[in-house]
Write an enzyme that holds these catalytic residues in place. Structure first.
Site, PDB file in Angstrom:
ATOM      1  N   LYS A 111      34.906   3.198  52.591  1.00 44.18           N
ATOM      2  CA  LYS A 111      35.935   3.563  53.565  1.00 44.18           C
ATOM      3  C   LYS A 111      37.334   3.278  53.042  1.00 44.18           C
ATOM      4  O   LYS A 111      38.256   4.038  53.323  1.00 44.18           O
ATOM      5  CB  LYS A 111      35.678   2.859  54.899  1.00 44.18           C
ATOM      6  CG  LYS A 111      34.595   3.597  55.673  1.00 44.18           C
ATOM      7  CD  LYS A 111      34.355   3.038  57.036  1.00 44.18           C
ATOM      8  CE  LYS A 111      33.210   3.778  57.712  1.00 44.18           C
ATOM      9  NZ  LYS A 111      32.415   2.876  58.564  1.00 44.18           N
ATOM     10  N   LYS A 194      22.982  14.308  52.341  1.00 43.94           N
ATOM     11  CA  LYS A 194      22.789  13.871  53.726  1.00 43.94           C
ATOM     12  C   LYS A 194      23.548  14.758  54.704  1.00 43.94           C
ATOM     13  O   LYS A 194      24.662  15.185  54.429  1.00 43.94           O
ATOM     14  CB  LYS A 194      23.305  12.426  53.809  1.00 43.94           C
ATOM     15  CG  LYS A 194      23.222  11.794  55.168  1.00 43.94           C
ATOM     16  CD  LYS A 194      23.941  10.453  55.197  1.00 43.94           C
ATOM     17  CE  LYS A 194      24.537  10.245  56.574  1.00 43.94           C
ATOM     18  NZ  LYS A 194      25.362   9.057  56.688  1.00 43.94           N
ATOM     19  N   LYS A 197      28.613  14.322  59.960  1.00 36.46           N
ATOM     20  CA  LYS A 197      29.798  15.043  60.457  1.00 36.46           C
ATOM     21  C   LYS A 197      30.922  14.997  59.426  1.00 36.46           C
ATOM     22  O   LYS A 197      31.623  15.985  59.235  1.00 36.46           O
ATOM     23  CB  LYS A 197      30.253  14.548  61.823  1.00 36.46           C
ATOM     24  CG  LYS A 197      30.316  13.066  61.981  1.00 36.46           C
ATOM     25  CD  LYS A 197      30.281  12.657  63.451  1.00 36.46           C
ATOM     26  CE  LYS A 197      29.856  11.204  63.547  1.00 36.46           C
ATOM     27  NZ  LYS A 197      29.131  10.850  64.725  1.00 36.46           N
TER      28      LYS A 197
END
Ligand code: AMP
Ligand code: TRP
Length: 328
Positions: A111, A194, A197
């Site tokens: 992140k 994978k 969203k």
């Protein structure tokens, strides 16, 4: 009775990855366990500090949870930010969470790479908040996808550490739970690993039939095998994995045989796959739209959930305060 708990961040609609990776287990477990399923709206602030319309996003997930079959009479469905006790436990856990171990968490590293301008303390302490979510109800089983393994490892570590520091056997060590023998990873149909969203490759439960057909027909394939029984390259393997998840065994076997004899026509396979995904999604979509239009019902569910979750959380906090030595 053992306790099951899980949560999802309200950062978009539920997709097939969320459903088969996590939500499906919730639905199956609610009959047998004491269950808590919540919407992790505080967690979503770590990546979306100024949410556009957090209440609407929460409602979206709530309607989708209900449409998938989570039953508010059986399970406690609640919104994280309705249960203030979680914050107090988060604080206690943070006092015994170390910078080094938090910095080593892969999803933190990922992140901060994705949002270098917003490396906030909430992002760093994401695992402590998740552990607080779990431990506040002393949960034993946590149905999550594979990507949550490391956060689960941290939750166990924090539970053990609390017990050791205060010399108690208070928190159980929560384990990840999946129905099959290993965690399920629902693939993307764009050749990437994978479905997600943020990967931009998701098929949402609320997508209409045309949208689903379009997404599936766009899926990446190749020229097809020329040697019988050859190994499937990733994009093709992903299509078959998806088929394994949503289609019947017969359908899967039929196309697998076609692949093995080099007679596969991907157009046919995709058409069938789109149809099978639609068969699965259509009734759910209809329920989502119905429930989403019923604000009074959703408010009632959220209020009841908040009340039940707060009762359970307050009990834990009372005991935790006593264990640490505060006035109960
Ligand atoms: P997220 O949408 O990333 O917040 O994930 C919510 C839940 O769905 C977590 O338990 C994830 O592990 C699970 N999940 C999300 N995407 C997938 C996927 N493609 N396959 C399996 N599980 C998934
Ligand atoms: N971290 C989870 C995700 O990204 C969401 C989550 C927050 C969660 N708290 C939790 C999942 C507690 C299970 C238990 O999907």
């Amino acid at each position: 009775m053992e306790t099951v708990l899980s949560g999802i961040r309200p950062t978009g609609n539920l997709h097939l990855g969320n459903y088969f990776g996590a939500v499906q287990s919730f639905v199956k477990l609610q009959d047998e366990y004491r269950c808590f399923f919540f919407i992790a709206d505080w967690h979503s602030l770590t990546t979306h500090p100024r949410p556009e319309n957090i209440r609407q996003s929460v409602k979206t997930i709530l309607a989708e949870y209900l449409a998938c079959g989570i039953d508010p009479e059986k399970a406690t469905i609640y919104v994280q930010s309705d249960v203030h006790e979680v914050v107090e436990l988060y604080l206690y856990l943070n006092m015994n969470a170390y910078l080094g171990e938090l910095e080593r968490v892969t999803s933190f590293k990922e992140k901060i790479r994705k949002q270098p301008d917003n490396i906030n303390a909430g992002l760093l302490t994401y695992p402590s908040l998740m552990a607080a979510d779990i431990l506040i109800h002393k949960a034993n089983k946590v149905p999550v996808g594979k990507d949550q393994e490391q956060n689960m490892e941290m939750a166990r570590k924090f539970a053990r550490r609390f017990n050791t520091i205060y010399d108690v056997t208070y928190f159980p060590e929560p384990e990840s739970f999946h129905f099959s023998d290993k965690a399920l990873k629902v693939p993307g149909l764009d050749g990437s690993g994978k479905m997600g969203k943020s990967e931009g490759n998701a098929i949402y439960l609320v997508d209409d039939e045309k949208t689903i057909r379009k997404k599936v027909m766009k899926a990446v394939t190749d020229a097809g095998p020329t040697v019988p029984h050859s190994e499937k390259p990733e994009p093709v393997a992903n299509l078959f994995t998806m088929m394994e998840i949503v289609s019947t065994q017969d359908t899967y076997d039929y196309f697998n045989e076609k692949y093995n004899t080099c007679e596969i026509r991907y157009g046919d396979l995709k058409k069938q796959l789109a149809e099978d995904i639609n068969t699965f999604c259509t009734p759910i979509r209809e329920r989502i739209l119905e429930i989403a239009a019923d604000n009074a019902y959703m408010d009632k569910v959220a209020r009841l959930g908040a009340q039940k979750a707060t009762e359970s959380a307050a009990r834990t906090i009372l005991e935790v305060r006593e264990i640490i030595g505060f006035r109960p």
